[in-house]
Scaffold this motif. Structure first.
Motif, PDB file in Angstrom:
ATOM      1  N   GLY A  71      -8.158 -37.173  12.697  1.00  0.00           N
ATOM      2  CA  GLY A  71      -8.113 -36.251  13.826  1.00  0.00           C
ATOM      3  C   GLY A  71      -6.899 -35.344  13.863  1.00  0.00           C
ATOM      4  N   ALA A  72      -5.956 -35.501  12.945  1.00  0.00           N
ATOM      5  CA  ALA A  72      -4.761 -34.649  12.926  1.00  0.00           C
ATOM      6  C   ALA A  72      -5.016 -33.325  12.217  1.00  0.00           C
ATOM      7  CB  ALA A  72      -3.599 -35.371  12.253  1.00  0.00           C
ATOM      8  N   GLY A  73      -6.157 -33.218  11.560  1.00  0.00           N
ATOM      9  CA  GLY A  73      -6.498 -31.994  10.842  1.00  0.00           C
ATOM     10  C   GLY A  73      -7.974 -31.680  10.988  1.00  0.00           C
ATOM     11  N   ARG A  74      -8.356 -30.556  10.400  1.00  0.00           N
ATOM     12  CA  ARG A  74      -9.754 -30.133  10.427  1.00  0.00           C
ATOM     13  C   ARG A  74     -10.067 -29.420   9.117  1.00  0.00           C
ATOM     14  NH1 ARG A  74     -11.243 -26.776  15.533  1.00  0.00           N
ATOM     15  NH2 ARG A  74     -10.944 -25.136  14.015  1.00  0.00           N
ATOM     16  N   GLU A  75     -11.335 -29.454   8.740  1.00  0.00           N
ATOM     17  CA  GLU A  75     -11.824 -28.598   7.671  1.00  0.00           C
ATOM     18  C   GLU A  75     -12.944 -27.780   8.274  1.00  0.00           C
ATOM     19  OE1 GLU A  75     -12.405 -29.717   3.395  1.00  0.00           O
ATOM     20  OE2 GLU A  75     -14.500 -29.285   3.938  1.00  0.00           O
ATOM     21  N   VAL A  76     -12.841 -26.464   8.154  1.00  0.00           N
ATOM     22  CA  VAL A  76     -13.797 -25.554   8.761  1.00  0.00           C
ATOM     23  C   VAL A  76     -14.345 -24.629   7.681  1.00  0.00           C
ATOM     24  CG1 VAL A  76     -14.086 -23.716  10.479  1.00  0.00           C
ATOM     25  CG2 VAL A  76     -12.592 -25.662  10.971  1.00  0.00           C
ATOM     26  N   ARG A  77     -15.658 -24.463   7.692  1.00  0.00           N
ATOM     27  CA  ARG A  77     -16.327 -23.530   6.777  1.00  0.00           C
ATOM     28  C   ARG A  77     -16.952 -22.418   7.607  1.00  0.00           C
ATOM     29  NH1 ARG A  77     -16.829 -25.557   1.623  1.00  0.00           N
ATOM     30  NH2 ARG A  77     -16.049 -27.693   1.459  1.00  0.00           N
ATOM     31  N   LEU A  78     -16.720 -21.182   7.152  1.00  0.00           N
ATOM     32  CA  LEU A  78     -17.212 -20.006   7.869  1.00  0.00           C
ATOM     33  C   LEU A  78     -18.331 -19.337   7.096  1.00  0.00           C
ATOM     34  CD1 LEU A  78     -13.761 -18.410   8.803  1.00  0.00           C
ATOM     35  CD2 LEU A  78     -15.128 -20.021  10.148  1.00  0.00           C
ATOM     36  N   LYS A  79     -19.122 -18.547   7.796  1.00  0.00           N
ATOM     37  CA  LYS A  79     -20.125 -17.729   7.118  1.00  0.00           C
ATOM     38  C   LYS A  79     -19.416 -16.881   6.082  1.00  0.00           C
ATOM     39  CE  LYS A  79     -23.642 -17.379  10.647  1.00  0.00           C
ATOM     40  NZ  LYS A  79     -24.345 -16.537  11.600  1.00  0.00           N
ATOM     41  N   GLY A  80     -20.055 -16.679   4.958  1.00  0.00           N
ATOM     42  CA  GLY A  80     -19.445 -15.902   3.886  1.00  0.00           C
ATOM     43  C   GLY A  80     -18.683 -16.754   2.896  1.00  0.00           C
ATOM     44  N   GLY A  81     -18.538 -18.058   3.189  1.00  0.00           N
ATOM     45  CA  GLY A  81     -17.928 -18.963   2.222  1.00  0.00           C
ATOM     46  C   GLY A  81     -16.455 -19.268   2.404  1.00  0.00           C
ATOM     47  N   THR A  82     -15.815 -18.729   3.417  1.00  0.00           N
ATOM     48  CA  THR A  82     -14.401 -19.044   3.639  1.00  0.00           C
ATOM     49  C   THR A  82     -14.255 -20.502   4.072  1.00  0.00           C
ATOM     50  OG1 THR A  82     -13.901 -16.762   4.258  1.00  0.00           O
ATOM     51  CG2 THR A  82     -12.331 -18.447   4.965  1.00  0.00           C
ATOM     52  N   VAL A  83     -13.300 -21.182   3.473  1.00  0.00           N
ATOM     53  CA  VAL A  83     -12.990 -22.568   3.808  1.00  0.00           C
ATOM     54  C   VAL A  83     -11.547 -22.622   4.306  1.00  0.00           C
ATOM     55  CG1 VAL A  83     -12.780 -24.935   2.940  1.00  0.00           C
ATOM     56  CG2 VAL A  83     -14.569 -23.422   2.045  1.00  0.00           C
ATOM     57  N   LEU A  84     -11.334 -23.312   5.408  1.00  0.00           N
ATOM     58  CA  LEU A  84     -10.008 -23.452   6.004  1.00  0.00           C
ATOM     59  C   LEU A  84      -9.674 -24.933   6.150  1.00  0.00           C
ATOM     60  CD1 LEU A  84     -10.632 -20.943   8.934  1.00  0.00           C
ATOM     61  CD2 LEU A  84      -9.505 -20.427   6.767  1.00  0.00           C
ATOM     62  N   ARG A  85      -8.525 -25.335   5.668  1.00  0.00           N
ATOM     63  CA  ARG A  85      -8.026 -26.694   5.892  1.00  0.00           C
ATOM     64  C   ARG A  85      -6.826 -26.553   6.822  1.00  0.00           C
ATOM     65  NH1 ARG A  85      -9.684 -26.990   0.435  1.00  0.00           N
ATOM     66  NH2 ARG A  85     -11.564 -28.241   0.320  1.00  0.00           N
ATOM     67  N   GLU A  86      -6.905 -27.244   7.948  1.00  0.00           N
ATOM     68  CA  GLU A  86      -5.981 -26.987   9.044  1.00  0.00           C
ATOM     69  C   GLU A  86      -5.244 -28.251   9.485  1.00  0.00           C
ATOM     70  OE1 GLU A  86      -9.096 -23.748  10.969  1.00  0.00           O
ATOM     71  OE2 GLU A  86      -8.970 -25.762  11.814  1.00  0.00           O
ATOM     72  N   THR A  87      -4.100 -28.026  10.123  1.00  0.00           N
ATOM     73  CA  THR A  87      -3.343 -29.083  10.775  1.00  0.00           C
ATOM     74  C   THR A  87      -3.225 -28.722  12.247  1.00  0.00           C
ATOM     75  OG1 THR A  87      -2.051 -29.590   8.795  1.00  0.00           O
ATOM     76  CG2 THR A  87      -1.102 -30.260  10.910  1.00  0.00           C
ATOM     77  N   ILE A  88      -3.551 -29.665  13.105  1.00  0.00           N
ATOM     78  CA  ILE A  88      -3.418 -29.444  14.544  1.00  0.00           C
ATOM     79  C   ILE A  88      -1.936 -29.603  14.883  1.00  0.00           C
ATOM     80  CG2 ILE A  88      -4.047 -30.297  16.830  1.00  0.00           C
ATOM     81  CD1 ILE A  88      -6.687 -31.291  15.266  1.00  0.00           C
ATOM     82  N   ILE A  89      -1.349 -28.577  15.521  1.00  0.00           N
ATOM     83  CA  ILE A  89       0.082 -28.645  15.810  1.00  0.00           C
ATOM     84  C   ILE A  89       0.383 -28.713  17.307  1.00  0.00           C
ATOM     85  CG2 ILE A  89       0.770 -27.661  13.610  1.00  0.00           C
ATOM     86  CD1 ILE A  89       1.278 -25.019  15.014  1.00  0.00           C
ATOM     87  N   ALA A  90      -0.618 -28.501  18.143  1.00  0.00           N
ATOM     88  CA  ALA A  90      -0.443 -28.712  19.587  1.00  0.00           C
ATOM     89  C   ALA A  90      -1.792 -29.082  20.174  1.00  0.00           C
ATOM     90  CB  ALA A  90       0.107 -27.471  20.278  1.00  0.00           C
ATOM     91  N   ALA A  91      -1.811 -30.183  20.890  1.00  0.00           N
ATOM     92  CA  ALA A  91      -3.026 -30.653  21.556  1.00  0.00           C
ATOM     93  C   ALA A  91      -2.629 -31.089  22.957  1.00  0.00           C
ATOM     94  CB  ALA A  91      -3.656 -31.794  20.772  1.00  0.00           C
ATOM     95  N   GLU A  92      -2.786 -30.187  23.904  1.00  0.00           N
ATOM     96  CA  GLU A  92      -2.408 -30.445  25.290  1.00  0.00           C
ATOM     97  C   GLU A  92      -3.680 -30.388  26.126  1.00  0.00           C
ATOM     98  OE1 GLU A  92       0.615 -27.537  26.204  1.00  0.00           O
ATOM     99  OE2 GLU A  92       1.592 -27.910  24.291  1.00  0.00           O
ATOM    100  N   PRO A  93      -4.273 -31.567  26.411  1.00  0.00           N
ATOM    101  CA  PRO A  93      -5.564 -31.613  27.110  1.00  0.00           C
ATOM    102  C   PRO A  93      -5.614 -30.725  28.347  1.00  0.00           C
ATOM    103  CG  PRO A  93      -4.965 -33.796  26.370  1.00  0.00           C
ATOM    104  CD  PRO A  93      -3.773 -32.907  26.112  1.00  0.00           C
ATOM    105  N   GLY A  94      -6.665 -29.917  28.403  1.00  0.00           N
ATOM    106  CA  GLY A  94      -6.883 -29.026  29.530  1.00  0.00           C
ATOM    107  C   GLY A  94      -6.025 -27.774  29.518  1.00  0.00           C
ATOM    108  N   GLU A  95      -5.109 -27.631  28.533  1.00  0.00           N
ATOM    109  CA  GLU A  95      -4.198 -26.498  28.521  1.00  0.00           C
ATOM    110  C   GLU A  95      -4.241 -25.672  27.246  1.00  0.00           C
ATOM    111  OE1 GLU A  95      -0.229 -27.471  29.748  1.00  0.00           O
ATOM    112  OE2 GLU A  95      -0.984 -28.914  31.219  1.00  0.00           O
ATOM    113  N   ARG A  96      -4.034 -26.318  26.096  1.00  0.00           N
ATOM    114  CA  ARG A  96      -4.085 -25.547  24.855  1.00  0.00           C
ATOM    115  C   ARG A  96      -4.336 -26.429  23.654  1.00  0.00           C
ATOM    116  NH1 ARG A  96       1.767 -23.343  22.795  1.00  0.00           N
ATOM    117  NH2 ARG A  96       2.830 -25.340  22.841  1.00  0.00           N
ATOM    118  N   TYR A  97      -4.863 -25.756  22.629  1.00  0.00           N
ATOM    119  CA  TYR A  97      -5.220 -26.396  21.374  1.00  0.00           C
ATOM    120  C   TYR A  97      -4.808 -25.413  20.281  1.00  0.00           C
ATOM    121  CZ  TYR A  97      -8.323 -28.748  17.972  1.00  0.00           C
ATOM    122  OH  TYR A  97      -8.851 -29.426  16.899  1.00  0.00           O
ATOM    123  N   VAL A  98      -3.920 -25.847  19.388  1.00  0.00           N
ATOM    124  CA  VAL A  98      -3.360 -24.948  18.380  1.00  0.00           C
ATOM    125  C   VAL A  98      -3.450 -25.614  17.017  1.00  0.00           C
ATOM    126  CG1 VAL A  98      -1.349 -23.564  17.694  1.00  0.00           C
ATOM    127  CG2 VAL A  98      -1.690 -24.150  20.117  1.00  0.00           C
TER     128      VAL A  98
END
Length: 159
Positions: free
Chosen positions: A60-87
């Motif tokens: 849950g500390a990261g994500r892998e996202v695939r977009l239309k067109g074939g772009t792949v993103l490997r991400e790290t969550i750096i802020a998770a403030e419930p009800g306020e922001r997600y970065v």
């Protein structure tokens, strides 16, 4: 082939060479919107049509996202403030010309609902920046459509 991007911190959301900021309102309260963003990563394709697949990684500390067109993103969550922001920061991508990318979802109460603000903060080559600035209306439309779809998903009869 995925390439490693420059690691950036939260302050990049304000200092990035390229910033696209969009906002829209939904009927659901901030806590419910936050859960859809942060807790139901695999559900993103059901409301954000540019996303073809998404899955949490690293317990849950990261994500892998695939977009239309074939772009792949490997991400790290750096802020998770419930009800306020997600970065999250993109650590690896196959998008040519992208050097650094951070996305912030900020949630603010708006009446009985939520104002959702999305900031796309990037550093990229000149051609990438030019293309993104040129494509800004399309990115904004994709964001507004996604938030509209999310609103229907969260407040529809089955919600």
């Amino acid at each position: 082939m995925p390439r490693r991007l420059r690691s950036v911190d939260l302050d990049f959301v304000e200092s990035a060479p390229l910033r696209l900021v969009f906002a829209a309102e939904v009927s659901a309260p901030p806590e419910v919107v936050y859960r859809a963003l942060a807790d139901d990563v695999a559900g993103w394709p059901s409301w954000f049509t540019s996303v073809t697949a998404a899955r949490p990684t690293e317990d849950g500390a990261g994500r892998e996202v695939r977009l239309k067109g074939g772009t792949v993103l490997r991400e790290t969550i750096i802020a998770a403030e419930p009800g306020e922001r997600y970065v999250y920061r993109v650590d690896e991508s196959n998008a040519p010309g992208l050097r650094a990318l951070l996305e912030e979802w900020r949630l603010t109460p708006a009446g009985t609902g939520t104002q959702v603000q999305w900031t796309f903060a990037a550093d990229a080559s000149a051609p990438f920046r030019f293309a993104l600035r040129l494509g800004r209306p399309g990115v904004g439309r994709a964001f507004r459509d996604a938030v509209h779809n999310l609103d229907r998903l969260l407040t529809g009869p089955a919600a």
